[in-house]
Motif scaffolding. Structure first.
Motif, PDB file in Angstrom:
ATOM      1  N   VAL A 136      14.801   4.193 -23.042  1.00  0.00           N
ATOM      2  CA  VAL A 136      15.222   2.920 -22.455  1.00  0.00           C
ATOM      3  C   VAL A 136      14.077   1.922 -22.597  1.00  0.00           C
ATOM      4  CG1 VAL A 136      16.028   1.772 -20.359  1.00  0.00           C
ATOM      5  CG2 VAL A 136      16.675   4.150 -20.803  1.00  0.00           C
ATOM      6  N   LYS A 137      14.360   0.752 -23.162  1.00  0.00           N
ATOM      7  CA  LYS A 137      13.310  -0.226 -23.442  1.00  0.00           C
ATOM      8  C   LYS A 137      12.578  -0.677 -22.188  1.00  0.00           C
ATOM      9  CE  LYS A 137      14.891  -2.342 -27.746  1.00  0.00           C
ATOM     10  NZ  LYS A 137      15.279  -3.611 -28.403  1.00  0.00           N
ATOM     11  N   THR A 138      13.272  -0.706 -21.058  1.00  0.00           N
ATOM     12  CA  THR A 138      12.663  -1.230 -19.829  1.00  0.00           C
ATOM     13  C   THR A 138      12.101  -0.132 -18.923  1.00  0.00           C
ATOM     14  OG1 THR A 138      14.846  -1.178 -18.779  1.00  0.00           O
ATOM     15  CG2 THR A 138      14.154  -3.258 -19.833  1.00  0.00           C
ATOM     16  N   LYS A 139      11.789   1.002 -19.505  1.00  0.00           N
ATOM     17  CA  LYS A 139      11.282   2.118 -18.701  1.00  0.00           C
ATOM     18  C   LYS A 139      10.055   2.722 -19.374  1.00  0.00           C
ATOM     19  CE  LYS A 139      14.421   4.941 -17.028  1.00  0.00           C
ATOM     20  NZ  LYS A 139      14.396   4.873 -15.547  1.00  0.00           N
ATOM     21  N   ARG A 140       9.072   3.052 -18.554  1.00  0.00           N
ATOM     22  CA  ARG A 140       7.896   3.781 -19.029  1.00  0.00           C
ATOM     23  C   ARG A 140       7.738   5.025 -18.146  1.00  0.00           C
ATOM     24  NH1 ARG A 140       8.947   0.587 -22.212  1.00  0.00           N
ATOM     25  NH2 ARG A 140       7.630  -0.970 -23.248  1.00  0.00           N
ATOM     26  N   MET A 141       7.440   6.150 -18.769  1.00  0.00           N
ATOM     27  CA  MET A 141       7.364   7.409 -18.015  1.00  0.00           C
ATOM     28  C   MET A 141       6.071   8.149 -18.324  1.00  0.00           C
ATOM     29  SD  MET A 141      11.286   8.804 -18.316  1.00  0.00           S
ATOM     30  CE  MET A 141      11.343   8.537 -20.085  1.00  0.00           C
ATOM     31  N   LEU A 142       5.423   8.602 -17.272  1.00  0.00           N
ATOM     32  CA  LEU A 142       4.246   9.436 -17.447  1.00  0.00           C
ATOM     33  C   LEU A 142       4.312  10.620 -16.496  1.00  0.00           C
ATOM     34  CD1 LEU A 142       1.208   7.876 -15.659  1.00  0.00           C
ATOM     35  CD2 LEU A 142       3.284   6.533 -15.942  1.00  0.00           C
ATOM     36  N   VAL A 143       3.737  11.727 -16.946  1.00  0.00           N
ATOM     37  CA  VAL A 143       3.688  12.949 -16.143  1.00  0.00           C
ATOM     38  C   VAL A 143       2.232  13.182 -15.746  1.00  0.00           C
ATOM     39  CG1 VAL A 143       4.117  15.432 -16.092  1.00  0.00           C
ATOM     40  CG2 VAL A 143       5.668  13.920 -17.358  1.00  0.00           C
ATOM     41  N   VAL A 144       1.992  13.305 -14.446  1.00  0.00           N
ATOM     42  CA  VAL A 144       0.640  13.436 -13.919  1.00  0.00           C
ATOM     43  C   VAL A 144       0.490  14.805 -13.245  1.00  0.00           C
ATOM     44  CG1 VAL A 144      -1.086  12.467 -12.363  1.00  0.00           C
ATOM     45  CG2 VAL A 144       0.537  10.951 -13.542  1.00  0.00           C
ATOM     46  N   PRO A 145      -0.474  15.616 -13.652  1.00  0.00           N
ATOM     47  CA  PRO A 145      -0.689  16.896 -12.974  1.00  0.00           C
ATOM     48  C   PRO A 145      -1.449  16.680 -11.669  1.00  0.00           C
ATOM     49  CG  PRO A 145      -2.280  16.641 -14.756  1.00  0.00           C
ATOM     50  CD  PRO A 145      -1.393  15.433 -14.803  1.00  0.00           C
ATOM     51  N   LYS A 146      -0.938  17.283 -10.599  1.00  0.00           N
ATOM     52  CA  LYS A 146      -1.565  17.163  -9.287  1.00  0.00           C
ATOM     53  C   LYS A 146      -1.789  18.565  -8.708  1.00  0.00           C
ATOM     54  CE  LYS A 146      -2.078  13.681  -7.567  1.00  0.00           C
ATOM     55  NZ  LYS A 146      -3.207  12.719  -7.655  1.00  0.00           N
ATOM     56  N   PRO A 147      -2.914  18.789  -8.019  1.00  0.00           N
ATOM     57  CA  PRO A 147      -3.161  20.104  -7.417  1.00  0.00           C
ATOM     58  C   PRO A 147      -2.090  20.446  -6.385  1.00  0.00           C
ATOM     59  CG  PRO A 147      -4.750  18.483  -6.621  1.00  0.00           C
ATOM     60  CD  PRO A 147      -4.021  17.844  -7.755  1.00  0.00           C
ATOM     61  N   ILE A 148      -1.713  21.724  -6.351  1.00  0.00           N
ATOM     62  CA  ILE A 148      -0.583  22.135  -5.523  1.00  0.00           C
ATOM     63  C   ILE A 148      -0.897  22.066  -4.034  1.00  0.00           C
ATOM     64  CG2 ILE A 148      -1.134  24.615  -5.553  1.00  0.00           C
ATOM     65  CD1 ILE A 148       1.920  25.084  -5.915  1.00  0.00           C
ATOM     66  N   GLY A 149      -2.177  22.269  -3.647  1.00  0.00           N
ATOM     67  CA  GLY A 149      -2.538  22.209  -2.232  1.00  0.00           C
ATOM     68  C   GLY A 149      -3.386  23.395  -1.813  1.00  0.00           C
ATOM     69  N   VAL A 150      -3.158  23.883  -0.599  1.00  0.00           N
ATOM     70  CA  VAL A 150      -3.906  25.031  -0.085  1.00  0.00           C
ATOM     71  C   VAL A 150      -3.382  26.312  -0.732  1.00  0.00           C
ATOM     72  CG1 VAL A 150      -4.486  26.388   1.962  1.00  0.00           C
ATOM     73  CG2 VAL A 150      -4.374  23.882   2.102  1.00  0.00           C
ATOM     74  N   VAL A 151      -4.308  27.136  -1.184  1.00  0.00           N
ATOM     75  CA  VAL A 151      -3.967  28.392  -1.857  1.00  0.00           C
ATOM     76  C   VAL A 151      -4.427  29.573  -1.004  1.00  0.00           C
ATOM     77  CG1 VAL A 151      -4.470  29.846  -3.881  1.00  0.00           C
ATOM     78  CG2 VAL A 151      -4.107  27.375  -4.161  1.00  0.00           C
TER      79      VAL A 151
END
Length: 486
Positions: A136-151
């Motif tokens: 879609v011309k009017t859309k930009r998409m990025l995927v960002v890795p984020k830490p899951i949290g407490v392990v």
């Protein structure tokens, strides 16, 4: 560095929010040397309350640690790796005292453990995202890795140093905070590793340590909503329990479970190399290794020569206290472990196996949990040792003639962690490796675990990977950011 070489009779073992807790002498657990059965020290027998406090500390530390740059986090991991390598001999001696493996092997484990910290210090800056070309011309998409949290990290006794850093290295590099529960048999290595993180400058609350009641600690990890992932190495039975209980919160679990590794030695195998490496696999850590060979299939055309050479080399191996010079095999971890090996041997002999080497009860001067290394031939598929994980120094040999049949036998198990083949034929290498149903295949190689490569199994040997860039992905979630533009 100011830390004593001697282990005290009362060791602080609960570390929460950057502070070592005083031990309540009424709630302690004794750690024994499995080679001598002598007590080494006492550690805290923590439970639900201590675990809850540790999780709270990790949750409070998460925003700051996760928002640091990867390069900032890597500095702590680099320093910890450096300190571990510098203190490898001292840490190896502690490991041998509590776990039993020979000192050279223990020092090697410590250096390998440092290697995981070094690798993930380097990976900390490589948490790459992704830009998705939009339809879609009017859309930009990025995927960002984020830490899951407490392990919540639960580690075993057989590799008490490397199993910790193989989990904490990627978790910390990804930006997660951790509550660590080591095995009650081997808490001392965990204590020393946490001290190293402390000395390396790890901020308070990022790494927390709780020793004690496995059921209470695990239950709190499973039910506390602040814990987003449990990473566990241990038995398949416990792994299944964790999966069931984690389902209530749809909590993520990463599991490295049992194995039943076959070795297949084909007729063109290099006999000297194949026998040496087969022994190295089977009797590393006295057979107490999830990826060690549990059964050996040898082509009938080389079986007699292969077996004779295996026997000759095995009889040169020395059993004893891991701190003594020239010892190749230490004790098992417990009397229960020894009884399991003896029951598997008894079952095999009742069903027609013949002893090639070993087979006797321990008659040495040491009173620890020793079990002489044993090889048996004429193994059949109905024997326990050919179906169950022995986790001890018993090596069964079965002959074969047909490639397709031996592949079928090798695959006929619920486990799928590691398998090994010995051949000098490139076509056979690829053909057999592709057909074996295991997460890791070693070809003329029985040591597939290195920091830069993924480690993990299929079927009931677990899910997820440890090691390599694959290992860090277990501790990351991918967040899609979709942007509408004019």
């Amino acid at each position: 560095m100011g830390r004593k070489n001697m282990i005290s009779t009362l060791t602080k073992s609960i570390y929460i929010n950057g502070e070592w807790r005083e031990i309540d002498s009424s709630k302690t657990h004794t750690v024994y040397n499995p080679a001598t059965l002598e007590p080494i020290t006492e550690v805290a027998y923590g439970g639900m309350e201590e675990t809850k406090e540790a999780i709270e500390a990790a949750a409070n530390a998460f925003p700051v640690w996760s928002e640091m740059t990867g390069r900032q986090r890597s500095r702590v991991l680099y320093k910890a790796a450096e300190l571990m390598r510098k203190e490898a001999k001292r840490l190896g001696e502690i490991l041998t005292k509590e776990q039993g493996k020979p000192l050279a092997e223990a020092i090697g484990e410590v250096k390998g453990a440092a290697g995981f910290l070094l690798w993930y210090a380097e990976e900390a800056s490589r948490g790459y995202g992704e830009w998705i070309p939009s339809s879609v011309k009017t859309k930009r998409m990025l995927v960002v890795p984020k830490p899951i949290g407490v392990v919540g990290a639960i580690t075993p006794w057989n590799f008490p140093s490397s199993m910790i850093t193989r989990k904490l290295g990627p978790a910390l590099a990804a930006g997660c905070t951790v509550v660590l529960k080591p095995s009650p048999e081997t808490p001392l290595s965990a204590i020393e590793i946490v001290k190293i993180f402390e000395e390396a400058g790890m901020p308070a609350g990022v790494v927390n340590l709780v020793t004690g009641d496995a059921q209470a600690i695990g239950k709190e990890m499973l039910t506390n909503k602040e814990v987003k992932l449990i990473t566990f190495t241990g038995s398949t039975a416990v792994g299944k329990y964790l999966m069931r209980e984690a389902a209530d919160q749809v909590k993520k679990v990463s599991l490295e479970l049992g194995g039943h590794a076959p070795i297949i030695a084909f007729e063109d195998a290099d006999l000297d190399k194949a026998t040496t490496l087969s022994l190295a696999s089977k009797f590393r850590n006295n057979g107490q290794t999830c990826i060690c060979a549990n059964r050996l299939y040898v082509h009938e055309s080389i079986a007699d020569e292969f077996t004779a050479l295996l026997k000759e080399k095995l009889e040169k191996m020395k059993v004893g206290n891991g701190l003594d010079e020239g010892v190749d095999l230490g004790p098992l971890i417990s009397e229960q472990a020894r009884e399991k090996v003896e029951s598997h041997l008894h079952d095999a002999l009742e069903k027609g196996a013949e002893i090639v080497a070993g087979g006797n009860k321990w008659d040495g001067q040491l009173k620890g949990y020793f079990c002489p290394p044993t090889i048996v031939k004429n193994a059949t598929d109905d024997m326990k040792v050919m179906r169950e994980e022995t986790f001890g120094p018993l090596f069964p040999i079965q002959t074969f003639t047909d490639e397709a049949e031996v592949i079928q036998k090798a695959n006929n198990t619920d486990y799928g962690l590691a398998a090994y083949i010995f051949t000098e034929n490139t076509s056979r290498t690829l053909r057999v490796a592709e057909k074996l149903e295991y997460g890791m295949i070693g070809v003329n190689d029985v040591f597939p675990s290195v920091p830069e490569a993924p480690f993990g199994g299929i079927k009931q040997s677990g899910n997820g990977k440890e090691g390599g860039h694959h290992g860090m992905s277990e501790f990351l979630e991918e967040k899609l950011i979709s942007i509408a533009i004019d």
